[in-house]
Design a protein around this motif. Structure first.
Motif, PDB file in Angstrom:
ATOM      1  N   GLU A   1       0.820  -1.211   0.000  1.00  0.00           N
ATOM      2  CA  GLU A   1       0.000   0.000   0.000  1.00  0.00           C
ATOM      3  C   GLU A   1       0.856   1.265   0.000  1.00  0.00           C
ATOM      4  N   HIS A   2       1.848   1.303   0.871  1.00  0.00           N
ATOM      5  CA  HIS A   2       2.768   2.432   0.888  1.00  0.00           C
ATOM      6  C   HIS A   2       4.028   2.049   1.652  1.00  0.00           C
TER       7      HIS A   2
ATOM      8  N   SER B   1       9.292   1.168   7.041  1.00  0.00           N
ATOM      9  CA  SER B   1       8.019   0.488   7.277  1.00  0.00           C
ATOM     10  C   SER B   1       7.330   0.256   5.937  1.00  0.00           C
ATOM     11  N   ILE B   2       7.068  -1.000   5.629  1.00  0.00           N
ATOM     12  CA  ILE B   2       6.403  -1.367   4.379  1.00  0.00           C
ATOM     13  C   ILE B   2       5.025  -1.915   4.740  1.00  0.00           C
ATOM     14  N   GLN B   3       3.994  -1.162   4.403  1.00  0.00           N
ATOM     15  CA  GLN B   3       2.637  -1.557   4.783  1.00  0.00           C
ATOM     16  C   GLN B   3       1.931  -2.209   3.607  1.00  0.00           C
ATOM     17  N   PHE B   4       1.369  -3.388   3.850  1.00  0.00           N
ATOM     18  CA  PHE B   4       0.665  -4.140   2.820  1.00  0.00           C
ATOM     19  C   PHE B   4      -0.805  -3.757   2.794  1.00  0.00           C
ATOM     20  N   LYS B   5      -1.454  -4.061   1.702  1.00  0.00           N
ATOM     21  CA  LYS B   5      -2.861  -3.718   1.540  1.00  0.00           C
ATOM     22  C   LYS B   5      -3.737  -4.609   2.423  1.00  0.00           C
ATOM     23  N   GLU B   6      -4.974  -4.161   2.638  1.00  0.00           N
ATOM     24  CA  GLU B   6      -5.931  -4.946   3.415  1.00  0.00           C
ATOM     25  C   GLU B   6      -6.249  -6.251   2.689  1.00  0.00           C
ATOM     26  N   VAL B   7      -6.707  -7.241   3.447  1.00  0.00           N
ATOM     27  CA  VAL B   7      -7.149  -8.486   2.822  1.00  0.00           C
ATOM     28  C   VAL B   7      -8.334  -8.170   1.919  1.00  0.00           C
ATOM     29  N   PRO B   8      -8.480  -8.857   0.784  1.00  0.00           N
ATOM     30  CA  PRO B   8      -9.528  -8.488  -0.183  1.00  0.00           C
ATOM     31  C   PRO B   8     -10.949  -8.786   0.294  1.00  0.00           C
ATOM     32  N   HIS B   9     -11.091  -9.708   1.229  1.00  0.00           N
ATOM     33  CA  HIS B   9     -12.433 -10.051   1.715  1.00  0.00           C
ATOM     34  C   HIS B   9     -12.361 -10.334   3.209  1.00  0.00           C
ATOM     35  N   PHE B  10     -13.187  -9.621   4.004  1.00  0.00           N
ATOM     36  CA  PHE B  10     -13.172  -9.795   5.461  1.00  0.00           C
ATOM     37  C   PHE B  10     -14.250 -10.796   5.858  1.00  0.00           C
ATOM     38  N   MET B  11     -13.844 -11.980   6.296  1.00  0.00           N
ATOM     39  CA  MET B  11     -14.769 -13.075   6.556  1.00  0.00           C
ATOM     40  C   MET B  11     -15.075 -13.284   8.034  1.00  0.00           C
TER      41      MET B  11
ATOM     42  N   ILE C   1      -8.432  -5.752  13.617  1.00  0.00           N
ATOM     43  CA  ILE C   1      -7.577  -6.225  12.536  1.00  0.00           C
ATOM     44  C   ILE C   1      -6.818  -5.052  11.912  1.00  0.00           C
ATOM     45  N   HIS C   2      -5.558  -5.274  11.577  1.00  0.00           N
ATOM     46  CA  HIS C   2      -4.707  -4.243  10.994  1.00  0.00           C
ATOM     47  C   HIS C   2      -3.976  -4.798   9.780  1.00  0.00           C
ATOM     48  N   ASN C   3      -3.537  -3.900   8.932  1.00  0.00           N
ATOM     49  CA  ASN C   3      -2.763  -4.319   7.764  1.00  0.00           C
ATOM     50  C   ASN C   3      -1.469  -4.993   8.208  1.00  0.00           C
ATOM     51  N   ASN C   4      -1.019  -5.960   7.411  1.00  0.00           N
ATOM     52  CA  ASN C   4       0.310  -6.521   7.642  1.00  0.00           C
ATOM     53  C   ASN C   4       1.354  -5.441   7.384  1.00  0.00           C
ATOM     54  N   ARG C   5       2.435  -5.515   8.142  1.00  0.00           N
ATOM     55  CA  ARG C   5       3.484  -4.509   7.999  1.00  0.00           C
ATOM     56  C   ARG C   5       4.837  -5.165   8.198  1.00  0.00           C
ATOM     57  N   LEU C   6       5.789  -4.829   7.325  1.00  0.00           N
ATOM     58  CA  LEU C   6       7.167  -5.278   7.477  1.00  0.00           C
ATOM     59  C   LEU C   6       7.982  -4.095   7.967  1.00  0.00           C
ATOM     60  N   ILE C   7       8.682  -4.263   9.094  1.00  0.00           N
ATOM     61  CA  ILE C   7       9.421  -3.174   9.714  1.00  0.00           C
ATOM     62  C   ILE C   7      10.900  -3.544   9.747  1.00  0.00           C
ATOM     63  N   ILE C   8      11.703  -2.740   9.088  1.00  0.00           N
ATOM     64  CA  ILE C   8      13.153  -2.945   9.081  1.00  0.00           C
ATOM     65  C   ILE C   8      13.752  -1.842   9.940  1.00  0.00           C
ATOM     66  N   SER C   9      14.251  -2.205  11.095  1.00  0.00           N
ATOM     67  CA  SER C   9      14.805  -1.234  12.041  1.00  0.00           C
ATOM     68  C   SER C   9      16.325  -1.241  11.932  1.00  0.00           C
TER      69      SER C   9
END
Length: 502
Positions: A216-217, A356-366, A375-383
């Motif tokens: 996402e960003h 911080s690399i933020q991924f998009k939301e899941v396409p369908h919330f079940m 629930i929050h977006n997945n995020r990859l954090i490189i410190s």
């Protein structure tokens, strides 16, 4: 595995041998390389400066510096005595051609003593105005003729703007081949920064999601609690955009955004970085207004102590920014439409370098509606600092009878994984210089592309004086407009918790 047997005899000539950079970084790094067996058996370190010192005075000074700044602690007497025999000092006037003739005599003497040709590394740990003078005199004195063995290392800033960067490149290229020029950016030597490439390209599960379809960003933040302090006079000619974004932060962006290189060859890696810079969207004056923020800190309180504002430290009025935030776009197939938010500032709430690399939301919330708020977006954090870690934030079910989701961290951290201490950035970069490996060094076209990218911002800012400086206080996260910059897109700046945990 590389050993010191593979490193040719080496002579370091450090211009600025009595200066702060040698004291804090270069001498401790070279000593640590010696302790760990990375220096060749035949090596010599020649410090230069105007100060009148004998070899023993120079050795004594460096011992004090190493005892204070080396990650390995105070030097052991026996090891220091062995290392110090390779240290020499030469009083020099960088404008005097005679000085360079004396360098040539020393180098020939050492090569005769070793009965072999040596690699010669000229390290320019001096103010940028001396770069052309030294390069010109090295050429005139025939000390740079051997393109296979002679290297020159240049610290930032590499130019003050695009025009001066081009001029410096042209001047250096009259004397040196590109393969001899090592434009150093110490950020690229940091262990976690190097691990970005390993993490991306050695794990097949990441590459399919490393693009605009899933991300996402991206945010890259390098913040400091320190102010300009005694360096305010020097800093005032630079500012946050030149000092940090044009080099350090754009280098990090290139590592995140680059295409997979065909090999780990230095030019192949650097080609991919240049591709990113060339693909980045240039700014119109209106883009500068909408996509950039600048700030300058005022006085305030930091960790219980009152600290002065930038203008108080400078003792003058100034329009130089101590904070900068920019929204960039990389207009290519992989990243089209994905914003890259970069920010840096002094006198901030925390000293930290984080991607911080933020991924998009899941396409369908079940899941049940009551879980929607958790629930929050997945995020990859490189410190990169203060801790060295890579953490992936994912959603998992909290223990219990209800279906409640929360964020959990999958963490790789250096201290918990490895017992050995990570080398300092300068250790890595000095070793690469001896090996002739330019992978972690900037090439001339890369420097010029980075300047070309930020010049419209610099020009616009210089033409429009900010009327609200200072616009953030010490111990804050910068001006309010920086939060507005990212909030307009529905995001907020990520900050690393002080304990490194969520």
């Amino acid at each position: 595995m590389i050993t010191n047997k593979q490193i040719a005899p080496t002579i370091f000539v450090i211009f600025g041998g009595t200066g702060d950079l040698n004291a804090r970084k270069l001498a401790p790094a070279l000593y640590n390389l010696y302790l760990e067996g990375w220096l060749p058996e035949q090596f010599s370190i020649i410090g230069t400066g105007r100060t009148q010192l004998q070899d023993e005075d120079f050795r004594k000074k460096l011992l004090e510096d190493i005892n204070q700044f080396s990650r390995s602690g105070k030097a052991e007497k026996e090891k220091w005595e062995a290392f110090s025999q390779h240290l020499f000092y030469q009083v020099s006037d960088l404008n005097d051609f005679k000085t360079y003739k004396e360098f040539g005599t020393r180098i020939k003497h050492l090569e005769t003593e070793w009965d072999t040709k040596a690699n010669v590394i000229y390290y320019l740990a001096v103010a940028p105005n001396f770069f052309p003078i030294i390069a010109d005199n090295l050429a005139k004195s025939k000390l740079a003729d051997d393109s296979q063995r002679v290297r020159i290392v240049i610290e930032k800033p590499f130019g003050h703007d695009l025009e001066s960067a081009k001029e410096l490149n042209q001047l250096l290229m009259r004397t040196f081949d590109e393969r001899q020029i090592y434009r150093i950016d110490h950020y690229l030597g940091k262990e976690t920064v190097q691990n970005i490439m390993a993490f991306r390209f050695a794990n097949s599960l990441l590459e399919p999601t490393w693009n605009r379809n899933y991300i996402e960003h991206v945010q890259i933040s390098v913040t400091e609690q320190l102010g300009a302090g005694e360096r305010a006079g020097y800093y005032d000619g630079s500012g946050a955009l030149r000092d940090m974004i044009q080099n350090h932060l754009l280098q990090l962006l290139c590592l995140v955004a680059m295409e997979p290189p065909i090999s780990f060859n230095a030019d192949e890696v650097r080609n991919r970085k240049v591709d990113v810079l060339r693909a980045m969207r240039r700014f119109s004056p209106d883009d500068v207004r909408l996509s950039t923020v600048r700030g300058q800190y005022g006085n305030g309180w930091l960790e219980g102590k009152e600290v002065p504002g930038y203008r108080e430290e400078l003792k003058a009025e100034s329009n130089t920014e101590t904070f900068a935030a920019v929204k960039f776009f990389v207009d290519n197939w992989r990243w089209q439409g994905v914003p890259f938010y970069l920010r840096t500032g002094k006198r901030m709430h925390q000293s930290a370098s984080v991607i911080s690399i933020q991924f998009k939301e899941v396409p369908h919330f079940m899941f049940p509606p009551e879980t929607a708020d958790s629930i929050h977006n997945n995020r990859l954090i490189i410190s990169i600092q203060p801790e060295m870690s890579i953490r992936l934030q994912v959603q998992a079910k909290r223990p219990g009878l209800d279906m409640i989701l929360n964020t959990v961290d999958m963490v790789f951290d250096y201290k918990g994984t490895y017992s050995s201490e990570a080398p300092e950035a300068y250790e890595t970069l000095l070793l690469d210089t001896m090996l002739g490996d330019q992978t972690l060094f900037m090439r001339g076209d890369q420097v010029e592309e980075a300047w070309d990218l930020i010049m419209p911002i610099l020009t616009t800012w210089q033409g429009r004086k900010s009327l609200n400086f200072p616009n953030y206080s010490a111990d804050s996260w910068g001006p309010e407009t920086a939060e507005a910059l990212i909030a307009r897109d529905g995001f907020h700046w990520f900050t690393l918790p002080l304990n490194g945990k969520k």
